[in-house]
Design a protein around this motif. Structure first.
Motif, mmCIF file in Angstrom:
data_model
loop_
_atom_site.group_PDB
_atom_site.id
_atom_site.type_symbol
_atom_site.label_atom_id
_atom_site.label_comp_id
_atom_site.label_asym_id
_atom_site.label_seq_id
_atom_site.Cartn_x
_atom_site.Cartn_y
_atom_site.Cartn_z
ATOM 1 N N SER A 137 0.740 -1.317 0.196
ATOM 2 C CA SER A 137 -0.091 0.138 -0.144
ATOM 3 C C SER A 137 0.907 1.405 0.051
ATOM 4 N N GLU A 138 2.134 1.423 0.795
ATOM 5 C CA GLU A 138 2.886 2.436 0.621
ATOM 6 C C GLU A 138 3.542 2.592 -0.346
ATOM 7 N N ASP A 139 3.946 1.563 -1.203
ATOM 8 C CA ASP A 139 4.272 1.755 -2.490
ATOM 9 C C ASP A 139 3.321 2.276 -3.529
ATOM 10 N N ALA A 140 2.145 1.812 -3.407
ATOM 11 C CA ALA A 140 1.145 2.223 -4.365
ATOM 12 C C ALA A 140 0.963 3.664 -4.013
ATOM 13 N N ILE A 141 0.971 3.982 -2.819
ATOM 14 C CA ILE A 141 0.678 5.595 -2.291
ATOM 15 C C ILE A 141 1.731 6.325 -2.949
#
Length: 152
Positions: A59-63
């Motif tokens: 999720s952090e990578d996607a954000i």
């Protein structure tokens, strides 16, 4: 963003060995926890910790990717901008939820080690082995959970 730090639980005493299976709370009429059941609960919780940490990283990578892409909105119409904002908000909500579940799961592991796993944090009575096996992060007995939901 960094992954969530392990939760601390006041019920965990440094240097205290893990509770014996027979010491974990059960409701009247329930069989005591067996070593295999405790091992299974611990393994399930540890697997959940790994899954949630991986989910948080994804999720952090996607954000990060969405934030990087949001600066290059040249030529975007209002619908494109709105769609990007909704996607970013969705990813932020997923990451927040995963962090909360990770904290709850790590806290459950701490309670398992401390011997307070299966005790209601509100009334102190046994939550019930069956409920703990179905929902390993439970912190309230059914009665206290129902009272809490009625108040909300």
């Amino acid at each position: 963003m960094a992954a969530a730090a392990p939760a601390t639980d006041s019920a965990v005493l440094p240097g205290r060995p893990a509770a014996a299976p027979g010491e974990l709370a059960v409701r009247p009429g329930e069989d005591p926890w067996t070593p295999q059941e405790v091992d299974e609960a611990r393994a399930d919780l540890m697997e959940e910790v790994g899954r949630l940490r991986a989910e948080i990283v994804a999720s952090e990578d996607a954000i990060a990717g969405l934030m990087r892409d949001s600066g290059d909105g040249a030529g975007d119409d209002e619908a494109d901008t709105g769609s990007k904002n909704i996607t970013r908000e969705h990813e932020l909500a997923l990451a927040s939820n995963a962090r909360e579940m990770l904290q709850q799961t790590e806290r459950a592991l701490g309670r398992l080690d401390a011997g307070t796993y299966g005790l209601c944090e509100n009334c102190g009575k046994a939550i019930g082995k069956a409920r703990m096996q179905a929902f390993p992060r439970a912190t309230l007995c059914v009665e206290c959970k129902q009272k809490q939901e009625r108040r909300v």
